[in-house]
Design an enzyme around this catalytic site. Structure first.
Site, short mmCIF file in Angstrom:
data_model
loop_
_atom_site.label_atom_id
_atom_site.label_comp_id
_atom_site.label_asym_id
_atom_site.label_seq_id
_atom_site.Cartn_x
_atom_site.Cartn_y
_atom_site.Cartn_z
CB SER A 82 14.35 25.89 10.98
OG SER A 82 12.94 26.48 11.29
CB THR A 196 13.50 21.70 12.42
OG1 THR A 196 14.06 21.99 11.53
CG2 THR A 196 12.75 19.95 12.26
CB THR A 214 12.83 20.03 8.68
OG1 THR A 214 14.06 21.02 9.08
CG2 THR A 214 13.83 18.68 7.78
NE ARG A 224 21.68 17.18 6.40
CZ ARG A 224 21.04 17.89 7.28
NH1 ARG A 224 20.07 17.91 6.67
NH2 ARG A 224 21.19 17.29 8.12
CB VAL A 225 17.83 13.87 2.76
CG1 VAL A 225 17.09 13.15 3.55
CG2 VAL A 225 18.07 14.61 1.72
N GLY A 226 18.59 15.23 5.93
CA GLY A 226 18.58 14.08 7.28
C GLY A 226 17.74 13.54 7.69
CG ASP A 227 16.84 13.35 11.94
OD1 ASP A 227 17.63 14.77 11.22
OD2 ASP A 227 16.13 13.87 12.35
N GLY A 248 17.34 18.39 15.59
CA GLY A 248 18.73 18.69 15.89
C GLY A 248 19.66 18.01 14.63
N GLY A 250 20.94 15.76 11.94
CA GLY A 250 20.33 14.59 11.71
C GLY A 250 20.80 13.77 11.58
N1 ASP Z 1 16.83 17.20 11.34
C1 ASP Z 1 16.78 18.41 11.13
C2 ASP Z 1 17.89 17.85 9.56
O1 ASP Z 1 19.14 17.45 10.16
C3 ASP Z 1 16.79 19.50 11.82
C4 ASP Z 1 16.79 20.17 12.25
O2 ASP Z 1 16.20 19.59 12.59
O3 ASP Z 1 17.75 21.58 12.53
O4 ASP Z 1 17.84 18.55 8.95
#
Ligand code: ASP
Length: 336
Positions: A82, A196, A214, A224-227, A248, A250
């Site tokens: 991850s 992560t 991550t 795609r980009v998360g938090d 988690g 994002g």
């Molecule tokens: N927060 C990360 C994302 O959404 C993934 C993760 O923390 O599991 O990209």
């Protein structure tokens, strides 16, 4: 300027808080906060990353250096699916990485959707230190990394490629969050396989920094980009108050500006754990029944050295080392 005394009052339960109170009031008590230095990370396997950060912190090094070096451990670990090298790819088979870093002065840097570079956290740090910008994305981030001496590498390990090819058989677009990830072959039978990493550290001088890195959700859409690389969502640091980081799904964290929400709650008197809980509750209220199967967790630290965590559901772990140098691994309290 916050009402610092009020904030301290709410956190008077730790020796660190007592130390900070004396510092704030300008009392003559000198000496180190017994809590410090400290480092805390999301997920139990990141105890290894904490050890690397501790190498720096225990010698009186800077929190900023510690968090960078700390999160480089999972970034370089091919077993870690991850983060960084070995991270599961997007649905097109491309490993795209997100990372950000922030120091005690509000300096910050971030890279999003960066390919071929093993240590996105170090590129993020260079964005912070060498450019007038905060964020570089995609090809621009790669060009910047290559121009600054980073090596282009293949980050897709045989293991990650195999898992991706299995997924391709069905090609169901359902990017895996933490809970689903735990149910994969790799995750079977363990709750602690997801790592992560969001890391927060306070050095002996009482300065705080954070880093988050991550490979994002497995089999996500390309781009795609998360938090995690978003300052205020995946990470936020304020040397007057403390810091927070998230893990988690994002998309859910971004919706409530998660890490910033946690830090602001601490600013107005919540303990780190209460502040993490407030953010999770807000998210749950906002999304009503839409968080089924999803996991979100926050960790936070106050500038006094108090730590806390809270998750949406069971299974979120975190790990820390305080001034005594002993590793602690904990399961976070949870809402549902
Ligand atoms: N927060 C990360 C994302 O959404 C993934 C993760 O923390 O599991 O990209």
């Amino acid at each position: 300027m916050i009402n610092r005394r009020k904030f301290i009052k709410g956190a008077f339960f730790t020796t660190g808080a007592l130390w900070a109170a004396s510092r704030v009031k300008g009392a003559s008590i000198s000496g180190a906060n017994p809590q410090l230095p400290l480092v805390i990370s999301t997920w139990a396997p990141n105890v290894k990353a904490n050890a690397a950060a501790w190498e720096i912190l225990s010698k009186g090094g800077k929190a900023l250096d510690a968090v960078e070096k700390g999160v480089m451990v999972p970034e370089a670990d091919p077993e870690d699916t991850s983060v960084g090298y070995g991270g599961l790819p997007d649905r097109d088979g491309r490993v795209t990485l997100d990372a950000c870093i922030m120091d005690e002065q509000g300096n910050c840097g971030s890279v999003m959707c960066l390919e071929h570079i093993m240590h996105p956290i170090s590129v993020a740090r260079q964005v912070m230190e060498k450019t007038p910008h905060v964020v570089l994305v995609g090809d621009g981030a790669l060009q910047f990394a290559l121009a600054n001496g980073f090596k282009k590498e293949n980050l897709l390990t045989a293991n990650a490629e195999k898992i991706w090819k299995e997924w391709l058989k069905e090609s169901k677009y359902d990017p895996m969050d933490t809970i689903k990830h735990m149910k994969t072959k790799r995750g079977a039978g363990t709750k602690d396989n997801h790592d992560t990493i969001g890391m927060l550290a306070i050095d002996k001088s009482g300065n705080i920094s954070g880093a988050c890195t991550t490979s994002g959700m497995a089999f996500k859409m390309h781009g795609r980009v998360g938090d995690s690389p978003i300052i205020g969502a995946g990470l936020y640091v304020d040397n007057e108050v403390g810091a927070a980081t998230a893990t988690g799904v994002g998309e859910e964290v971004i919706r409530i500006c998660g890490a910033h929400t946690v830090v602001e709650a601490m600013r107005y008197g919540k303990s780190p754990k209460e502040a993490c809980k407030l953010a999770v509750e807000r998210m749950n209220k906002l999304r009503k029944n839409k968080l089924e199967d999803k996991q979100i967790g926050f960790i936070a630290v106050s500038i006094t050295g108090e730590i806390g965590a809270y998750a949406l559901r069971e299974g979120f772990t975190y790990t820390y080392r305080l001034g005594d140098g002993v590793d602690v691994i904990k399961s976070a309290d949870f809402l549902i």
